[in-house]
Motif scaffolding. Structure first.
Motif, PDB file in Angstrom:
ATOM      1  N   ASP A 102       0.827  -1.196   0.000  1.00 57.81           N
ATOM      2  CA  ASP A 102       0.000   0.000   0.000  1.00 57.81           C
ATOM      3  C   ASP A 102       0.869   1.256   0.000  1.00 57.81           C
ATOM      4  N   LEU A 103       0.221   2.411  -0.087  1.00 59.26           N
ATOM      5  CA  LEU A 103       0.942   3.667  -0.205  1.00 59.26           C
ATOM      6  C   LEU A 103       1.554   4.122   1.108  1.00 59.26           C
ATOM      7  N   GLN A 104       1.326   3.378   2.206  1.00 63.03           N
ATOM      8  CA  GLN A 104       1.966   3.742   3.461  1.00 63.03           C
ATOM      9  C   GLN A 104       3.385   3.184   3.562  1.00 63.03           C
ATOM     10  N   GLY A 105       3.759   2.283   2.669  1.00 57.22           N
ATOM     11  CA  GLY A 105       5.106   1.741   2.682  1.00 57.22           C
ATOM     12  C   GLY A 105       6.119   2.823   2.344  1.00 57.22           C
ATOM     13  N   LEU A 159      -7.052   6.153  -5.217  1.00 61.49           N
ATOM     14  CA  LEU A 159      -8.464   6.191  -5.598  1.00 61.49           C
ATOM     15  C   LEU A 159      -8.777   5.126  -6.644  1.00 61.49           C
ATOM     16  N   GLU A 160      -7.915   5.011  -7.667  1.00 61.14           N
ATOM     17  CA  GLU A 160      -8.135   4.025  -8.722  1.00 61.14           C
ATOM     18  C   GLU A 160      -7.973   2.602  -8.197  1.00 61.14           C
ATOM     19  N   LEU A 161      -7.037   2.415  -7.274  1.00 59.40           N
ATOM     20  CA  LEU A 161      -6.854   1.092  -6.672  1.00 59.40           C
ATOM     21  C   LEU A 161      -8.112   0.669  -5.917  1.00 59.40           C
ATOM     22  N   GLN A 162      -8.658   1.568  -5.113  1.00 54.31           N
ATOM     23  CA  GLN A 162      -9.852   1.232  -4.347  1.00 54.31           C
ATOM     24  C   GLN A 162     -11.028   0.932  -5.272  1.00 54.31           C
ATOM     25  N   GLN A 163     -11.128   1.656  -6.394  1.00 54.26           N
ATOM     26  CA  GLN A 163     -12.193   1.382  -7.350  1.00 54.26           C
ATOM     27  C   GLN A 163     -12.000   0.020  -7.996  1.00 54.26           C
ATOM     28  N   LEU A 164     -10.740  -0.305  -8.338  1.00 52.01           N
ATOM     29  CA  LEU A 164     -10.451  -1.611  -8.926  1.00 52.01           C
ATOM     30  C   LEU A 164     -10.796  -2.730  -7.951  1.00 52.01           C
ATOM     31  N   LEU A 165     -10.404  -2.571  -6.690  1.00 50.36           N
ATOM     32  CA  LEU A 165     -10.684  -3.605  -5.691  1.00 50.36           C
ATOM     33  C   LEU A 165     -12.187  -3.768  -5.476  1.00 50.36           C
ATOM     34  N   ILE A 178      -9.296 -15.907  -8.546  1.00 51.47           N
ATOM     35  CA  ILE A 178      -8.960 -15.574  -7.161  1.00 51.47           C
ATOM     36  C   ILE A 178      -8.102 -14.319  -7.208  1.00 51.47           C
ATOM     37  N   VAL A 179      -8.542 -13.261  -6.572  1.00 49.98           N
ATOM     38  CA  VAL A 179      -7.858 -11.972  -6.634  1.00 49.98           C
ATOM     39  C   VAL A 179      -7.001 -11.781  -5.387  1.00 49.98           C
ATOM     40  N   ASN A 180      -5.726 -11.494  -5.579  1.00 47.39           N
ATOM     41  CA  ASN A 180      -4.821 -11.174  -4.475  1.00 47.39           C
ATOM     42  C   ASN A 180      -4.858  -9.666  -4.261  1.00 47.39           C
ATOM     43  N   ARG A 181      -5.651  -9.220  -3.322  1.00 45.78           N
ATOM     44  CA  ARG A 181      -5.915  -7.797  -3.135  1.00 45.78           C
ATOM     45  C   ARG A 181      -4.686  -7.019  -2.668  1.00 45.78           C
ATOM     46  N   THR A 182      -3.664  -7.693  -2.162  1.00 44.20           N
ATOM     47  CA  THR A 182      -2.478  -6.993  -1.651  1.00 44.20           C
ATOM     48  C   THR A 182      -1.329  -6.960  -2.649  1.00 44.20           C
ATOM     49  N   ASP A 183      -1.501  -7.582  -3.798  1.00 43.32           N
ATOM     50  CA  ASP A 183      -0.419  -7.643  -4.795  1.00 43.32           C
ATOM     51  C   ASP A 183      -0.842  -6.836  -6.012  1.00 43.32           C
ATOM     52  N   TRP A 184      -0.429  -5.576  -6.055  1.00 49.02           N
ATOM     53  CA  TRP A 184      -0.890  -4.682  -7.109  1.00 49.02           C
ATOM     54  C   TRP A 184       0.251  -3.827  -7.623  1.00 49.02           C
ATOM     55  N   THR A 185       0.033  -3.219  -8.778  1.00 49.11           N
ATOM     56  CA  THR A 185       1.065  -2.400  -9.402  1.00 49.11           C
ATOM     57  C   THR A 185       0.425  -1.290 -10.223  1.00 49.11           C
ATOM     58  N   LEU A 186       1.192  -0.225 -10.442  1.00 45.98           N
ATOM     59  CA  LEU A 186       0.777   0.881 -11.289  1.00 45.98           C
ATOM     60  C   LEU A 186       1.644   0.884 -12.532  1.00 45.98           C
ATOM     61  N   ILE A 203      -3.894   0.467 -13.382  1.00 45.15           N
ATOM     62  CA  ILE A 203      -3.713  -0.114 -12.057  1.00 45.15           C
ATOM     63  C   ILE A 203      -4.103  -1.580 -12.182  1.00 45.15           C
ATOM     64  N   ALA A 204      -3.295  -2.465 -11.627  1.00 45.93           N
ATOM     65  CA  ALA A 204      -3.518  -3.900 -11.844  1.00 45.93           C
ATOM     66  C   ALA A 204      -3.319  -4.662 -10.534  1.00 45.93           C
ATOM     67  N   VAL A 205      -4.154  -5.660 -10.345  1.00 46.55           N
ATOM     68  CA  VAL A 205      -4.051  -6.532  -9.180  1.00 46.55           C
ATOM     69  C   VAL A 205      -3.911  -7.965  -9.670  1.00 46.55           C
ATOM     70  N   LYS A 206      -3.038  -8.710  -9.004  1.00 41.39           N
ATOM     71  CA  LYS A 206      -2.720 -10.068  -9.461  1.00 41.39           C
ATOM     72  C   LYS A 206      -3.849 -11.046  -9.170  1.00 41.39           C
ATOM     73  N   CYS A 207      -4.016 -12.001 -10.103  1.00 37.94           N
ATOM     74  CA  CYS A 207      -5.103 -12.987  -9.971  1.00 37.94           C
ATOM     75  C   CYS A 207      -4.578 -14.399 -10.284  1.00 37.94           C
ATOM     76  N   GLU A 208      -5.379 -15.371  -9.916  1.00 34.73           N
ATOM     77  CA  GLU A 208      -5.181 -16.755 -10.328  1.00 34.73           C
ATOM     78  C   GLU A 208      -6.524 -17.303 -10.795  1.00 34.73           C
ATOM     79  N   LYS A 209      -6.468 -18.243 -11.727  1.00 33.30           N
ATOM     80  CA  LYS A 209      -7.699 -18.859 -12.199  1.00 33.30           C
ATOM     81  C   LYS A 209      -8.252 -19.782 -11.118  1.00 33.30           C
ATOM     82  N   VAL A 210      -9.573 -19.786 -10.988  1.00 29.63           N
ATOM     83  CA  VAL A 210     -10.231 -20.746 -10.105  1.00 29.63           C
ATOM     84  C   VAL A 210     -10.109 -22.131 -10.730  1.00 29.63           C
TER      85      VAL A 210
END
Length: 212
Positions: A102-105, A159-165, A178-186, A203-210
């Motif tokens: 997240d942006l607090q890092g 803002l865009e990350l929260q909308q994507l999530l 399956i969406v990994n909500r903590t693994d994202w990139t700009l 903005i992209a968040v990592k996923c895996e196929k069910v």
């Protein structure tokens, strides 16, 4: 990345679209080589020039290799788009793969995705001499992606990350991935002087196929 009107002439990463729902596209990206620098948040200029010096052959150690078709050619590496920006907690080791938090890092990574003709590290014309620049092979990866224009500052990115999530909570996506909500990139595709309305950011968040 040199157009003020946002034209993207550089090579972009190859992917196969898997699914689209509203403003989200789920994509399967092929394996690629990444050049990454991790530094304290706020040193984006230092990160950019560390990477640029490598691809422009100002900071490269060439190793003659008769089996490498690129060994006897120019050591310069073509620029591609996008530039990937990731934010991460200081506890993540420098050798960790590109992973977003997240942006607090207080650490940020910047990544140049190397041209697809370099399929493995041995194909590169040389390796960086700057120890801050790490070259790593990224396996095929699935990302859920949201595209937006404008200036991708921290507030807009959040803002865009929260909308994507929020978007990926849709049943149509959850049933397939399956969406990994903590693994994202700009991803930023344009130069800083591109008119904001014509910029392409993702903005992209990592996923895996069910499975099943």
């Amino acid at each position: 990345m040199a157009s003020i009107f946002g034209k993207i002439s550089e090579e972009t990463p190859k992917y196969v679209p898997l699914f689209k729902f509203d403003n989200v596209e789920v994509r399967q990206y092929q394996s690629a080589l990444h050049a990454t620098v991790i530094k304290d948040k706020g040193d984006s200029s230092g990160q950019f020039w560390a990477l640029a010096n490598y691809i422009f052959a100002k900071d490269i150690a060439r190793k003659p290799n008769p089996d490498n078709p690129h060994a006897n050619k120019s050591a310069k590496i073509a620029m591609t788009a996008p530039v990937a920006m990731d934010y991460m907690d200081e506890r993540i080791a420098m050798t960790a793969p590109v992973a977003a938090q997240d942006l607090q890092g207080d650490k940020r990574s910047m990544t140049f995705i190397l041209p697809s003709k370099y399929e493995k590290i041995e194909d590169l014309p040389g390796l960086p001499t700057n120890p801050d620049v790490k070259i790593h092979q990224v396996p095929p990866t699935i990302w859920a992606v949201r595209t937006f224009s404008g200036v991708a500052n921290d507030a807009r990115t959040q803002l865009e990350l929260q909308q994507l999530l929020q978007d990926v909570e849709a049943r149509e996506i959850q049933e397939k991935f399956i969406v990994n909500r903590t693994d994202w990139t700009l991803w930023q595709y344009n130069a800083p002087f591109t008119i904001p309305a014509f910029r392409t950011n993702e903005i992209a968040v990592k996923c895996e196929k069910v499975q099943g």
